[in-house]
Design an enzyme around this catalytic site. Structure first.
Site, mmCIF file in Angstrom:
data_model
loop_
_atom_site.group_PDB
_atom_site.id
_atom_site.type_symbol
_atom_site.label_atom_id
_atom_site.label_comp_id
_atom_site.label_asym_id
_atom_site.label_seq_id
_atom_site.Cartn_x
_atom_site.Cartn_y
_atom_site.Cartn_z
ATOM 1 C CG ASP A 185 -9.159 18.063 -12.689
ATOM 2 O OD1 ASP A 185 -8.403 17.508 -13.488
ATOM 3 O OD2 ASP A 185 -10.223 17.665 -12.286
ATOM 4 C CE1 TYR A 197 -16.190 13.532 -14.049
ATOM 5 C CE2 TYR A 197 -15.381 13.537 -11.824
ATOM 6 C CZ TYR A 197 -16.053 12.738 -12.774
ATOM 7 O OH TYR A 197 -16.188 11.436 -12.869
ATOM 8 N NE ARG A 236 -3.009 0.250 3.585
ATOM 9 C CZ ARG A 236 -2.267 0.515 4.519
ATOM 10 N NH1 ARG A 236 -1.633 1.494 4.533
ATOM 11 N NH2 ARG A 236 -2.591 -0.647 5.342
ATOM 12 C CE LYS A 289 -12.342 10.391 -16.961
ATOM 13 N NZ LYS A 289 -12.392 11.513 -16.298
HETATM 14 C C1 LIG Z 1 -12.871 11.817 -14.902
HETATM 15 C C2 LIG Z 1 -12.418 13.095 -14.226
HETATM 16 C C3 LIG Z 1 -12.257 13.242 -12.879
HETATM 17 C C4 LIG Z 1 -12.555 11.913 -11.896
HETATM 18 O O1 LIG Z 1 -11.482 10.864 -12.258
HETATM 19 P P1 LIG Z 1 -11.781 9.320 -11.939
HETATM 20 O O2 LIG Z 1 -10.343 8.692 -12.624
HETATM 21 O O3 LIG Z 1 -12.876 9.293 -12.930
HETATM 22 O O4 LIG Z 1 -12.205 9.098 -10.548
HETATM 23 C C5 LIG Z 1 -11.881 14.239 -12.315
HETATM 24 N N1 LIG Z 1 -11.769 15.394 -13.135
HETATM 25 C C6 LIG Z 1 -11.930 15.502 -14.528
HETATM 26 C C7 LIG Z 1 -11.701 16.670 -14.976
HETATM 27 C C8 LIG Z 1 -12.322 14.386 -14.994
HETATM 28 O O5 LIG Z 1 -12.702 14.363 -16.313
#
Ligand SMILES: *Cc1c(COP(=O)(O)O)cnc(C)c1O
Length: 383
Positions: free
Chosen positions: A174, A102, A50, A199
């Protein structure tokens, strides 16, 4: 590898060495939960998985290199990464966050952390100076998403960094939509950059993962402590898949951008299409900022059809054949999403509509298929 290596070289090599026991060029998948110690406390830096795993360490170092960061941490999802960042705060603290956020971030902030006494202000940041109106003695963090999801607002990271510095706020960006190939927030003054690795970084729609990068040792130590204590850490198989995915990040992003540009132009010229949201248009309100802080404009586009009802919008969304109707983004395959019922369903309707996320808005994640097939598919779907 040379520290000054260019992006494409780092994407392939950073954090990775041939396996010392066999010479295997690919980082092994260390599928283990624990590590044998010589004497109590005497080990090679790995005690329990972990806390640390060599496949994950290679990936953390690779992503950190792409953001020109000293430190990287990978999480079992983007939400796991965001959760750890908010846990740096204490009851009574306040956060100023982008208003077009998001949906999952909005849900976590309001439904999980507000009951613990952290306050979130969702603010229009088109003009970054507007942020100042919301700063008070309790404000500790500025949470910026740019380009925003799904209305592709562009927020001036440098201007946010100046505001954050002046009031000693932690600036978090982000960077999921841009990926480290198009934008490096730390270089623009951000303190922490967060990614949904699910993504573009992963890029193949086969892994859910998150990451955090920073150059601030104090923040890194806090985050690493939360990471190990709370345990949202990814497994070695997923780490391997992302290491592999990242090797083509720069090549994929170039195609996402060129396909995105072609589709944005196609949609804008289409007589049945109303609004098109894409930061590459010269008349996009913050186009100049996008040009200054991004290498290119990406493959995310949103649009509405002229005078279409929700039913007609759904009909169009159901007719696509090369695009797939699905949540998520950033993979090699093109996806079409209806934010109001899918990715942004957790945001109340009046909040959504204030920022343009209406019931007839459609979001595209333009993949890297042949552009002619993508445009032909939209052509038959829009009709
Ligand atoms: C998908 C997404 C998240 C969350 O990420 P996960 O991997 O689905 O937990 C956060 N910010 C943005 C801009 C996203 O597109």
């Amino acid at each position: 590898m040379n520290e000054k290596a260019a992006f494409g070289t780092k994407a392939i090599h950073a954090g990775q060495e041939p396996d010392p026991t066999t010479g295997a060029i690919m980082t092994p998948i260390y599928q283990t939960s624990t590590y044998v110690q010589e004497r109590p406390g005497k080990h090679k830096g790995y005690a329990y998985a972990r806390g640390k795993n060599p496949t994950r360490s290679a990936l953390e170092n690779c992503i950190a290199a792409l953001e020109n960061a000293q430190h990287g941490l990978c999480f079992s999802s983007g939400q796991g990464a965001s959760d750890a960042i908010i846990k740096m705060l204490r009851p009574g603290d306040e956060v100023i966050a982008t208003n077009d956020l998001y949906g999952g971030s909005y849900r976590m902030f309001t439904k999980i952390f507000e009951p613990f006494g952290i306050k979130f202000n969702f603010v229009n940041m088109y003009d970054a100076s507007n942020i100042k109106n919301y700063i008070n003695a309790n404000t500790k963090m500025l949470w910026v998403e740019t380009p925003t999801n799904p209305t592709m607002q562009i927020i001036d990271i440098k201007a946010c960094a100046e505001i954050a510095k002046a009031s000693s706020l932690i600036l978090v960006v982000d960077n999921t939509f841009a990926s480290p190939y198009l934008q490096n927030p730390l270089a623009l003054g951000a303190d922490i950059v967060m990614h949904s690795v699910t993504k573009y970084l992963g890029g193949h729609s086969d892994v859910v993962m998150g990451a955090i990068c920073t150059n601030n040792k104090e923040y890194y130590d806090q985050l690493a402590f939360i990471h190990n204590s709370c345990g949202a850490t990814p497994g070695p198989m997923d780490s391997f898949l992302v290491l592999r995915g990242i090797k083509t990040l720069h090549v994929r992003m170039d195609r996402h951008c060129s396909n995105g540009k072609a589709i944005a132009a196609y949609l804008r010229a289409h007589p049945k299409v109303d609004k098109v949201y894409w930061p590459g248009f010269p008349d996009h309100p913050n186009h100049d900022i996008a040009k200054a802080q991004m290498k290119d404009f990406g493959g995310m586009i949103s649009f509405t059809l002229k005078g279409a009802s929700v039913e007609e919008t759904f009909d169009m969304a159901s007719r696509v054949k090369v695009f797939s109707l699905a949540e998520s983004l950033g993979g090699v395959e093109s996806l079409l999403n209806h934010p109001a019922t899918m990715t942004h369903a957790s945001i109340p309707k009046e909040e959504r509509e204030k920022v343009g996320v209406t019931d007839t808005l459609i979001r595209l994640s333009v993949g890297i298929e042949d552009i002619h097939d993508l445009i032909a598919d939209l052509e038959q779907a829009i009709g």
